[in-house]
Design an enzyme around this catalytic site. Sequence first.
Site, PDB file in Angstrom:
ATOM      1  N   ASP A 184      -4.553  -0.892  -1.575  1.00  0.00           N
ATOM      2  CA  ASP A 184      -5.914  -0.772  -1.102  1.00  0.00           C
ATOM      3  C   ASP A 184      -6.735  -0.344  -2.314  1.00  0.00           C
ATOM      4  O   ASP A 184      -6.356   0.614  -3.022  1.00  0.00           O
ATOM      5  CB  ASP A 184      -5.997   0.294  -0.010  1.00  0.00           C
ATOM      6  N   LYS A 223      -6.472  -5.299  -2.734  1.00  0.00           N
ATOM      7  CA  LYS A 223      -7.046  -5.737  -1.458  1.00  0.00           C
ATOM      8  C   LYS A 223      -8.110  -4.748  -1.001  1.00  0.00           C
ATOM      9  O   LYS A 223      -8.145  -3.606  -1.444  1.00  0.00           O
ATOM     10  CB  LYS A 223      -5.946  -5.881  -0.392  1.00  0.00           C
ATOM     11  N   HIS A 249     -17.337   1.254   0.784  1.00  0.00           N
ATOM     12  CA  HIS A 249     -16.628   0.362   1.707  1.00  0.00           C
ATOM     13  C   HIS A 249     -17.015   0.604   3.161  1.00  0.00           C
ATOM     14  O   HIS A 249     -17.158   1.742   3.614  1.00  0.00           O
ATOM     15  CB  HIS A 249     -15.114   0.523   1.548  1.00  0.00           C
ATOM     16  N   ASP A 253       0.799  -1.241   0.000  1.00  0.00           N
ATOM     17  CA  ASP A 253       0.000   0.000   0.000  1.00  0.00           C
ATOM     18  C   ASP A 253       0.827   1.285   0.000  1.00  0.00           C
ATOM     19  O   ASP A 253       0.504   2.244   0.722  1.00  0.00           O
ATOM     20  CB  ASP A 253      -0.939   0.010   1.208  1.00  0.00           C
ATOM     21  N   HIS A 270     -10.485   0.203  -2.700  1.00  0.00           N
ATOM     22  CA  HIS A 270     -11.812   0.196  -2.103  1.00  0.00           C
ATOM     23  C   HIS A 270     -12.892   0.711  -3.053  1.00  0.00           C
ATOM     24  O   HIS A 270     -12.682   1.722  -3.740  1.00  0.00           O
ATOM     25  CB  HIS A 270     -11.827   1.090  -0.863  1.00  0.00           C
ATOM     26  N   CYS A 306      -1.594  -2.530   7.927  1.00  0.00           N
ATOM     27  CA  CYS A 306      -1.553  -3.458   6.790  1.00  0.00           C
ATOM     28  C   CYS A 306      -0.238  -4.220   6.675  1.00  0.00           C
ATOM     29  O   CYS A 306      -0.237  -5.391   6.267  1.00  0.00           O
ATOM     30  CB  CYS A 306      -1.870  -2.704   5.498  1.00  0.00           C
ATOM     31  N   HIS A 325     -10.606   6.724   1.564  1.00  0.00           N
ATOM     32  CA  HIS A 325      -9.248   6.677   1.039  1.00  0.00           C
ATOM     33  C   HIS A 325      -9.108   5.540   0.027  1.00  0.00           C
ATOM     34  O   HIS A 325      -9.842   4.554   0.063  1.00  0.00           O
ATOM     35  CB  HIS A 325      -8.227   6.474   2.173  1.00  0.00           C
TER      36      HIS A 325
END
Length: 240
Positions: free
Chosen positions: A57, A126, A63, A17, A59, A177, A101
């Site tokens: 990330d 992810k 989310h 990330d 999303h 993470c 984010h």
Amino acid sequence: MSPPPPTPFKPALLVVDLQEDFCPPSGALPVPNARDVIAPVNQLLSYPFALKLATKDWHPPSHVSFAANHAGSPPPFVSTTTIEHPLSAAHRYTTTLWPVHCVQHTRGSEFAAGFDCAKVDGTVHKGVDPRVEMYSAFCDPFRWTEAGAVSASGLEQRLKALAITDVYVVGLAMDYCVKATAEDAVAFGFRTWVVRDGTRAVGGEEGARKAEEEMVAKGIRVVSLGDESLGWVEALEASP
């Protein structure tokens, strides 16, 4: 004389990330001093790891971890929500609510400027299922319950298909993470290393210290650049 690497030794690098939304000054969820990791990460990318992957990330706007998606828009960072397994309400966990984010296809979801992402072999997405948080690059927390994972990236299978033995983890953030990814890696049977120089914590120095203690307690090695284990990786260039 330094001891030789374990046998077999086939290492992979996971850059977790390293995205604009986690980097100050403009990121939506900035990790203190996050941009300081870019140079060490790029250095590690020059080493002959058998596999180099970066995670994102990724999303959807809906989310569950976004504070803005909950009634009354509770304040991020200090608010939590309980997430239930979609198929088994008996399995649940509590997670922190965050600012919006790393929404898919936004500038904040892009890799951080200066990160030499051209040297990675692929990207693992992810946090793509809006119903569950997914700090780990491997799977959501339900993986370790009887109910089983809701969302899994396939990373475990990819590493094992290549006979990877050791996983080195860097990126953002050390206390979330990076830590979750390292904990899953060791749980899946990989020797696991976190390189301090290549990560920073949401909780600053105290967050990093606590995360390191918790990882070491689970059998994860936390090392610095110059550690002999990274010398083993560099020496692979000379191997036949």
